[in-house]
Design a protein around this motif. Sequence first.
Motif, PDB file in Angstrom:
ATOM      1  N   THR A   1       0.828  -1.207   0.000  1.00  0.00           N
ATOM      2  CA  THR A   1       0.000   0.000   0.000  1.00  0.00           C
ATOM      3  C   THR A   1       0.859   1.253   0.000  1.00  0.00           C
ATOM      4  N   ARG A   2       0.435   2.210  -0.812  1.00  0.00           N
ATOM      5  CA  ARG A   2       1.077   3.523  -0.863  1.00  0.00           C
ATOM      6  C   ARG A   2      -0.020   4.577  -0.984  1.00  0.00           C
ATOM      7  N   THR A   3       0.191   5.701  -0.332  1.00  0.00           N
ATOM      8  CA  THR A   3      -0.716   6.836  -0.466  1.00  0.00           C
ATOM      9  C   THR A   3       0.121   8.094  -0.661  1.00  0.00           C
ATOM     10  N   MET A   4      -0.535   9.154  -1.111  1.00  0.00           N
ATOM     11  CA  MET A   4       0.179  10.402  -1.358  1.00  0.00           C
ATOM     12  C   MET A   4      -0.421  11.523  -0.510  1.00  0.00           C
ATOM     13  N   CYS A   5       0.448  12.274   0.136  1.00  0.00           N
ATOM     14  CA  CYS A   5       0.059  13.463   0.886  1.00  0.00           C
ATOM     15  C   CYS A   5       0.650  14.667   0.155  1.00  0.00           C
ATOM     16  N   SER A   6      -0.137  15.700  -0.016  1.00  0.00           N
ATOM     17  CA  SER A   6       0.320  16.856  -0.791  1.00  0.00           C
ATOM     18  C   SER A   6       1.540  17.546  -0.182  1.00  0.00           C
ATOM     19  N   TRP A   7       1.674  17.513   1.147  1.00  0.00           N
ATOM     20  CA  TRP A   7       2.812  18.223   1.735  1.00  0.00           C
ATOM     21  C   TRP A   7       3.860  17.320   2.362  1.00  0.00           C
ATOM     22  N   LYS A   8       3.520  16.040   2.605  1.00  0.00           N
ATOM     23  CA  LYS A   8       4.511  15.119   3.191  1.00  0.00           C
ATOM     24  C   LYS A   8       5.143  14.209   2.138  1.00  0.00           C
ATOM     25  N   GLY A   9       4.424  13.898   1.077  1.00  0.00           N
ATOM     26  CA  GLY A   9       4.958  13.027   0.040  1.00  0.00           C
ATOM     27  C   GLY A   9       4.288  11.662   0.044  1.00  0.00           C
ATOM     28  N   GLU A  10       5.004  10.655  -0.464  1.00  0.00           N
ATOM     29  CA  GLU A  10       4.452   9.299  -0.568  1.00  0.00           C
ATOM     30  C   GLU A  10       4.649   8.517   0.727  1.00  0.00           C
ATOM     31  N   ALA A  11       3.543   7.986   1.259  1.00  0.00           N
ATOM     32  CA  ALA A  11       3.591   7.142   2.452  1.00  0.00           C
ATOM     33  C   ALA A  11       3.587   5.684   2.030  1.00  0.00           C
ATOM     34  N   ARG A  12       4.309   4.886   2.765  1.00  0.00           N
ATOM     35  CA  ARG A  12       4.303   3.425   2.604  1.00  0.00           C
ATOM     36  C   ARG A  12       3.861   2.817   3.923  1.00  0.00           C
ATOM     37  N   TYR A  13       3.430   1.568   3.867  1.00  0.00           N
ATOM     38  CA  TYR A  13       2.773   0.969   5.024  1.00  0.00           C
ATOM     39  C   TYR A  13       3.370  -0.375   5.416  1.00  0.00           C
ATOM     40  N   HIS A  14       3.096  -0.747   6.668  1.00  0.00           N
ATOM     41  CA  HIS A  14       3.382  -2.081   7.189  1.00  0.00           C
ATOM     42  C   HIS A  14       2.091  -2.620   7.793  1.00  0.00           C
TER      43      HIS A  14
ATOM     44  N   PRO B   1       9.374   7.298   3.343  1.00  0.00           N
ATOM     45  CA  PRO B   1      10.802   7.023   3.120  1.00  0.00           C
ATOM     46  C   PRO B   1      11.574   8.244   2.610  1.00  0.00           C
ATOM     47  N   GLU B   2      10.919   9.080   1.823  1.00  0.00           N
ATOM     48  CA  GLU B   2      11.545  10.296   1.298  1.00  0.00           C
ATOM     49  C   GLU B   2      10.562  11.452   1.437  1.00  0.00           C
ATOM     50  N   PRO B   3      10.330  11.939   2.669  1.00  0.00           N
ATOM     51  CA  PRO B   3       9.348  13.010   2.838  1.00  0.00           C
ATOM     52  C   PRO B   3       9.790  14.296   2.152  1.00  0.00           C
ATOM     53  N   LYS B   4       8.794  15.098   1.798  1.00  0.00           N
ATOM     54  CA  LYS B   4       9.092  16.406   1.227  1.00  0.00           C
ATOM     55  C   LYS B   4       9.759  17.270   2.294  1.00  0.00           C
ATOM     56  N   GLU B   5      10.378  18.351   1.861  1.00  0.00           N
ATOM     57  CA  GLU B   5      11.146  19.207   2.775  1.00  0.00           C
ATOM     58  C   GLU B   5      10.321  19.681   3.968  1.00  0.00           C
ATOM     59  N   ALA B   6       9.051  19.987   3.751  1.00  0.00           N
ATOM     60  CA  ALA B   6       8.197  20.481   4.831  1.00  0.00           C
ATOM     61  C   ALA B   6       8.003  19.452   5.942  1.00  0.00           C
ATOM     62  N   ALA B   7       8.216  18.177   5.614  1.00  0.00           N
ATOM     63  CA  ALA B   7       8.022  17.097   6.588  1.00  0.00           C
ATOM     64  C   ALA B   7       9.327  16.362   6.889  1.00  0.00           C
ATOM     65  N   ALA B   8      10.435  16.997   6.667  1.00  0.00           N
ATOM     66  CA  ALA B   8      11.745  16.346   6.836  1.00  0.00           C
ATOM     67  C   ALA B   8      11.927  15.732   8.222  1.00  0.00           C
ATOM     68  N   GLU B   9      11.272  16.292   9.250  1.00  0.00           N
ATOM     69  CA  GLU B   9      11.451  15.802  10.619  1.00  0.00           C
ATOM     70  C   GLU B   9      10.910  14.394  10.834  1.00  0.00           C
ATOM     71  N   ILE B  10      10.103  13.862   9.904  1.00  0.00           N
ATOM     72  CA  ILE B  10       9.561  12.511  10.095  1.00  0.00           C
ATOM     73  C   ILE B  10      10.319  11.455   9.282  1.00  0.00           C
ATOM     74  N   LYS B  11      11.372  11.844   8.606  1.00  0.00           N
ATOM     75  CA  LYS B  11      12.183  10.860   7.878  1.00  0.00           C
ATOM     76  C   LYS B  11      12.769   9.856   8.870  1.00  0.00           C
ATOM     77  N   GLY B  12      12.676   8.568   8.541  1.00  0.00           N
ATOM     78  CA  GLY B  12      13.209   7.537   9.426  1.00  0.00           C
ATOM     79  C   GLY B  12      12.314   7.237  10.615  1.00  0.00           C
ATOM     80  N   ARG B  13      11.026   7.653  10.516  1.00  0.00           N
ATOM     81  CA  ARG B  13      10.092   7.457  11.622  1.00  0.00           C
ATOM     82  C   ARG B  13       8.828   6.743  11.153  1.00  0.00           C
ATOM     83  N   ILE B  14       8.161   6.082  12.087  1.00  0.00           N
ATOM     84  CA  ILE B  14       6.965   5.283  11.799  1.00  0.00           C
ATOM     85  C   ILE B  14       5.841   5.707  12.737  1.00  0.00           C
ATOM     86  N   ALA B  15       4.632   5.838  12.183  1.00  0.00           N
ATOM     87  CA  ALA B  15       3.450   6.184  12.975  1.00  0.00           C
ATOM     88  C   ALA B  15       2.424   5.052  12.878  1.00  0.00           C
ATOM     89  N   PHE B  16       1.413   5.113  13.742  1.00  0.00           N
ATOM     90  CA  PHE B  16       0.430   4.031  13.840  1.00  0.00           C
ATOM     91  C   PHE B  16      -0.990   4.579  13.880  1.00  0.00           C
TER      92      PHE B  16
END
Length: 93
Positions: free
Chosen positions: A40-53, A70-85
């Motif tokens: 599964t993949r989704t797209m956020c206009s300001w964060k970029g492409e999300a992938r799922y587990h 995996p490659e957030p847009k610059e506006a969301a750079a702080e969540i690179k390398g992080r996972i949410a639930f």
Amino acid sequence: MKAIWRGSVVAESDDTVVVEGNHYFPAEAVKPQYLLPSNTRTMCSWKGEARYHTLFVDGDANPDAAWYYPEPKEAAAEIKGRIAFWKGVQVVD
């Protein structure tokens, strides 16, 4: 913070980043034995492409209950390398 599903702690860290009310845990704080890959993949206009587990705990699956950018847009750079639930996963202090 702890992420709990079906009574199991699937992630634990004092270093979460909150974006839009979601706690993003460092990837190393998530227990890999509970994660299964998802296509599964989704797209956020300001964060970029999300992938799922899918979460898999004691024989129960929770499809696409964990996500990351995996490659957030610059506006969301702080969540690179992080996972949410979501999807019933409790995030508690």
